[in-house]
Design a protein around this motif. Sequence first.
Motif, PDB file in Angstrom:
ATOM      1  N   SER A 128       0.681  -1.004  -0.024  1.00  0.00           N
ATOM      2  CA  SER A 128       0.000   0.003  -0.120  1.00  0.00           C
ATOM      3  C   SER A 128       0.698   1.341   0.037  1.00  0.00           C
ATOM      4  CB  SER A 128      -0.784  -0.004   1.176  1.00  0.00           C
ATOM      5  OG  SER A 128      -1.930  -0.994   1.006  1.00  0.00           O
ATOM      6  N   ASP A 147     -13.898  -5.064  -6.902  1.00  0.00           N
ATOM      7  CA  ASP A 147     -14.758  -5.271  -5.803  1.00  0.00           C
ATOM      8  C   ASP A 147     -14.035  -6.110  -4.609  1.00  0.00           C
ATOM      9  OD1 ASP A 147     -15.288  -7.597  -6.354  1.00  0.00           O
ATOM     10  OD2 ASP A 147     -17.196  -7.568  -7.034  1.00  0.00           O
ATOM     11  N   GLN A 148     -14.451  -6.410  -3.520  1.00  0.00           N
ATOM     12  CA  GLN A 148     -14.025  -7.203  -2.651  1.00  0.00           C
ATOM     13  C   GLN A 148     -13.446  -8.471  -3.009  1.00  0.00           C
ATOM     14  OE1 GLN A 148     -16.973  -6.478  -2.557  1.00  0.00           O
ATOM     15  NE2 GLN A 148     -17.759  -8.652  -2.283  1.00  0.00           N
ATOM     16  N   HIS A 161      -7.505  -4.827  -4.823  1.00  0.00           N
ATOM     17  CA  HIS A 161      -8.560  -4.244  -4.020  1.00  0.00           C
ATOM     18  C   HIS A 161      -8.125  -3.842  -2.681  1.00  0.00           C
ATOM     19  CE1 HIS A 161     -12.427  -3.549  -2.146  1.00  0.00           C
ATOM     20  NE2 HIS A 161     -12.096  -4.132  -1.128  1.00  0.00           N
ATOM     21  N   ARG A 162      -7.729  -4.744  -1.984  1.00  0.00           N
ATOM     22  CA  ARG A 162      -7.182  -4.694  -0.651  1.00  0.00           C
ATOM     23  C   ARG A 162      -6.248  -3.220  -0.477  1.00  0.00           C
ATOM     24  NH1 ARG A 162      -6.583 -10.693   1.488  1.00  0.00           N
ATOM     25  NH2 ARG A 162      -8.904 -11.097   1.480  1.00  0.00           N
ATOM     26  N   THR A 165      -7.697  -0.033  -1.686  1.00  0.00           N
ATOM     27  CA  THR A 165      -8.538   0.731  -0.312  1.00  0.00           C
ATOM     28  C   THR A 165      -7.789   1.111   0.538  1.00  0.00           C
ATOM     29  OG1 THR A 165     -10.236  -0.949  -1.170  1.00  0.00           O
ATOM     30  CG2 THR A 165     -10.629  -0.091   1.172  1.00  0.00           C
ATOM     31  N   TYR A 166      -6.943   0.327   1.052  1.00  0.00           N
ATOM     32  CA  TYR A 166      -5.988   0.777   2.230  1.00  0.00           C
ATOM     33  C   TYR A 166      -5.118   2.092   1.772  1.00  0.00           C
ATOM     34  CZ  TYR A 166      -3.057   0.103   6.547  1.00  0.00           C
ATOM     35  OH  TYR A 166      -2.604   0.241   7.626  1.00  0.00           O
ATOM     36  N   ASP A 169      -6.991   5.046   2.163  1.00  0.00           N
ATOM     37  CA  ASP A 169      -6.958   5.733   3.435  1.00  0.00           C
ATOM     38  C   ASP A 169      -5.754   6.395   4.141  1.00  0.00           C
ATOM     39  OD1 ASP A 169      -9.864   4.829   3.600  1.00  0.00           O
ATOM     40  OD2 ASP A 169      -9.160   2.796   4.605  1.00  0.00           O
ATOM     41  N   VAL A 189     -14.240   6.844  -5.268  1.00  0.00           N
ATOM     42  CA  VAL A 189     -13.507   5.426  -5.282  1.00  0.00           C
ATOM     43  C   VAL A 189     -14.919   4.602  -5.999  1.00  0.00           C
ATOM     44  CG1 VAL A 189     -12.534   3.320  -4.433  1.00  0.00           C
ATOM     45  CG2 VAL A 189     -12.137   5.507  -3.397  1.00  0.00           C
ATOM     46  N   TRP A 191     -15.734   0.576  -7.963  1.00  0.00           N
ATOM     47  CA  TRP A 191     -15.295  -0.726  -8.188  1.00  0.00           C
ATOM     48  C   TRP A 191     -16.043  -0.834  -9.663  1.00  0.00           C
ATOM     49  CZ3 TRP A 191     -17.764  -2.980  -3.304  1.00  0.00           C
ATOM     50  CH2 TRP A 191     -17.091  -2.813  -1.974  1.00  0.00           C
ATOM     51  N   ALA A 283     -17.990   3.277  -4.465  1.00  0.00           N
ATOM     52  CA  ALA A 283     -17.861   2.717  -3.362  1.00  0.00           C
ATOM     53  C   ALA A 283     -17.370   3.784  -2.062  1.00  0.00           C
ATOM     54  CB  ALA A 283     -16.438   1.617  -3.407  1.00  0.00           C
ATOM     55  N   ARG A 284     -17.139   5.120  -2.568  1.00  0.00           N
ATOM     56  CA  ARG A 284     -16.828   5.971  -1.685  1.00  0.00           C
ATOM     57  C   ARG A 284     -16.894   7.352  -2.319  1.00  0.00           C
ATOM     58  NH1 ARG A 284     -10.864   6.645   0.998  1.00  0.00           N
ATOM     59  NH2 ARG A 284     -11.502   4.551   1.558  1.00  0.00           N
TER      60      ARG A 284
END
Length: 302
Positions: A128, A147-148, A161-162, A165-166, A169, A189, A191, A283-284
């Motif tokens: 990340s 997506d997840q 995805h992970r 996403t991280y 943040d 964000v 997907w 998603a966000r």
Amino acid sequence: MPDTPDQRLLLVHAHPDDETINNGATMARYVAEGRGVTLVTCTAGEMGEVLVPELEHLAYERDGGLGDQRLEEITEAMSILGVTDHRFLGGFGRFHDSGMAWHPDGHAIAGEFVPDNAFWHADLTVASDELVRVIREVRPQVLVTYDQFGGYGHPDHIQAHRVATYAADLAAVPSYRLDLGEPWEIAKVYWTAMSEGRMREALRAIRESGDTETFAGMEPDGDLPPFVTPDDLITTEVAADDLVDLKMRALKAYRTQIRSDDKAFGGGESGHAFWGSEYYRLARGTAAPGPDGRETDLFAGL
């Protein structure tokens, strides 16, 4: 930076070709409109399936070298789409393709053998941070990833995805790793998605034409695989029908991955290609839908 577009899109994908299949028309449209497009690819796809007999020796289980070939392919594809900012996460070869196997239920899973340096095994913070550096440099308003479930379960798609996403943040935290750049918060964000309605429509046309091979195992009124998204979950449709030919040309650059006679990727002239419209789930961020209830632009409301 000089000549930096006011609106900037960052896409995070697992392997070369994923970006063009999912978002090639969107990328071409935004390049044509003068918006910034940055693509980050997490692996070189070293363990992908080679579909061209004369290049089968490049397969991971044979002589190897597929990653270098796919580097050439993605370079050509991005040139066709007009994308000038393409990077590999942490640099080419930093994270290795993890490979995959098929679960009896029809989705991808990690295979019995996963290389030690595989992206699937990467420390989440380490991977990340490489993307935080890009986010803080490019400062995109919009991020696109999977997506997840990574669409269909591929471990590299899930990890992408992970990481995306991280990293989104972490990049926004005012006190986090200032050596990676000035903090930046991504406004929206998305997907990637594939419309169930569009897929059923296409399948119906394909089967009525007498074609039983394209999308074999999928029927217009039957169960569909996990990468197909129910329409009520889709928030955004980006249409670029006038640029679909560019997308199909870019796909053909992936000679090891997509057969030249593959009807599913046959292009706008095939009568059942639906690749000019691309779909997304917000998603966000805050949606800014049009009159029909969907956004038509990833930057809507910004």
